[in-house]
Design an enzyme around this catalytic site. Structure first.
Site, PDB file in Angstrom:
ATOM      1  N   SER A   1       0.845  -1.186   0.000  1.00 16.08           N
ATOM      2  CA  SER A   1       0.000   0.000   0.000  1.00 16.08           C
ATOM      3  C   SER A   1       0.885   1.242   0.000  1.00 16.08           C
ATOM      4  CB  SER A   1      -0.971  -0.024   1.192  1.00 16.08           C
ATOM      5  OG  SER A   1      -1.944   0.991   1.076  1.00 16.08           O
TER       6      SER A   1
ATOM      7  N   GLU B   1      -2.053  -2.043  -8.142  1.00 15.24           N
ATOM      8  CA  GLU B   1      -3.305  -2.332  -7.424  1.00 15.24           C
ATOM      9  C   GLU B   1      -3.779  -1.030  -6.808  1.00 15.24           C
ATOM     10  OE1 GLU B   1      -3.752  -2.145  -3.889  1.00 15.24           O
ATOM     11  OE2 GLU B   1      -1.700  -1.464  -3.535  1.00 15.24           O
TER      12      GLU B   1
ATOM     13  N   HIS C   1      -5.143  -4.926  -1.652  1.00 13.35           N
ATOM     14  CA  HIS C   1      -5.837  -4.847  -0.370  1.00 13.35           C
ATOM     15  C   HIS C   1      -6.824  -6.011  -0.250  1.00 13.35           C
ATOM     16  CE1 HIS C   1      -4.097  -0.874  -0.789  1.00 13.35           C
ATOM     17  NE2 HIS C   1      -4.345  -0.647   0.486  1.00 13.35           N
TER      18      HIS C   1
END
Length: 346
Positions: free
Chosen positions: A141, A245, A315
């Site tokens: 992330s 992502e 995630h």
């Protein structure tokens, strides 16, 4: 976890820059550095280079999970600090990062969570110390900012995978053990469980364009990746396999960020493309929206390179541990990629 507003604003600002102001500062490729190996019983450092952890029990969960993996854990001196949404001041977070890399007893660095804020410390990291003391660093992330910066400045392979407070289910534990303890040349293929349905639906891949490609695998969270675009901390994507992502982004924002990667030359350099999961990225209300499929068709199909969508990256509870900067070979038709080099000094 949702990313903070300032990261999104940074991405928008970079997207508005003229192409000429972006291209000259992109980092040149550096010689790859392998991190030292990790084994059970080693000491790892737990740090928070991004957002603060909201519940105290999460510190216990992270420490206990790493101990259950067979590791000893040292908490960063400033791990539990808070300044607004951040885990302490920029200096606090950078100091913990630099201290863990400088400490010869610490064999790896684990990020407790993402959120936002890692980009704020990129100019405070001691990259020479990293080159002298190469060790694995794990996170995803917002930690994408660190993966990009470390690779662009040092060439060190880092690891995109579960944060300390993430899910340590059996799939993620196997990924960790195969990568770090067994040092396998891993093949990354989605786990598919049929369940009580006529066909398999979960973790399905979609082929955008079939084919095979070899290259260094680079990327991470799209919003964070775009926010460092045009800075010295952006890796050189020449002949790379790009993986991305994201989470909680409307498709029009994904479109804007993909446009930035096209205009700054990133997409034109890559040899292959892997899209992971875009969690909660469905179109909102209003006048209608492009779908994620439309956006990938618009930006990826014209590249005429192997590409697929749906990898277990992002995630999601079960996720790959990816050696960021390592050589891999991808097969878009099967929706797989595999390591083609050892990634540790032994």
């Amino acid at each position: 976890m949702n990313k903070r507003l300032f990261l999104k604003s940074a991405a928008l600002g970079i997207g508005a820059l003229p192409l000429a102001s972006i291209l000259p500062v992109m980092a040149e490729a550096k010689k790859t550095i392998l991190p030292n190996s990790l084994k059970k019983g080693d000491l790892v450092g737990l740090i928070s280079p991004s957002a603060a952890t909201s519940e105290r029990i999460q510190f216990d969960f992270a420490k206990e999970s790493l101990e259950a993996l067979g590791l000893k854990v040292r908490l960063g001196e400033n791990l539990k600090n808070r300044r607004g949404h951040l885990a302490g001041t920029d200096e606090d977070r950078a100091n913990d990062f630099n201290a863990m890399f400088a400490d010869p007893d610490v064999q790896a660095v684990i990020c407790i969570r993402g959120g936002s804020g890692a980009a704020r410390i990129l100019d405070k990291i001691d990259y020479k110390a990293i080159q002298k003391n190469p060790k694995p660093i794990l996170g995803y992330s917002d930690i994408t900012a660190l993966h990009c910066a470390i690779y662009s400045q040092t060439g060190l392979i880092t690891f995109h995978g579960p944060n300390g407070t993430g899910s340590w289910n059996s799939f993620n534990v196997r990924q960790f053990e195969k990568m770090f303890f067994d040092q396998e040349l891993m093949q990354f293929e989605n786990e598919q469980v049929k369940g009580d349905d006529l066909i398999v639906k979960k973790n399905r891949i979609q082929v955008l364009r079939p084919g095979k490609a070899k290259g260094r695998i680079l990327g991470g969270n799209l919003t964070v990746l775009t926010s460092v675009s045009g800075t010295p901390y952006n890796p050189d994507f020449k002949d790379a396999i790009l993986f991305i992502e994201d989470i909680s982004e409307d498709p029009y924002k994904i479109d804007r960020m993909m446009s930035t990667l096209k205009l700054n030359g990133t997409l034109g350099k890559i040899k292959g493309f892997i899209f992971g999961q875009c969690t909660d990225c469905t179109p909102g209300g209003g006048y209608g929206s492009l779908t994620l499929d439309d956006i990938l068709d618009d930006y990826i199909l014209p590249l005429n390179i192997p590409a697929y969508k749906g990898a277990m990256i992002g995630h999601v509870d079960k996720q790959f541990v990816i050696p960021h900067g390592a050589e891999v070979e991808m097969n878009a038709e099967s929706g797989t990629f595999k390591m083609t080099q050892q990634v540790f000094n032994t």
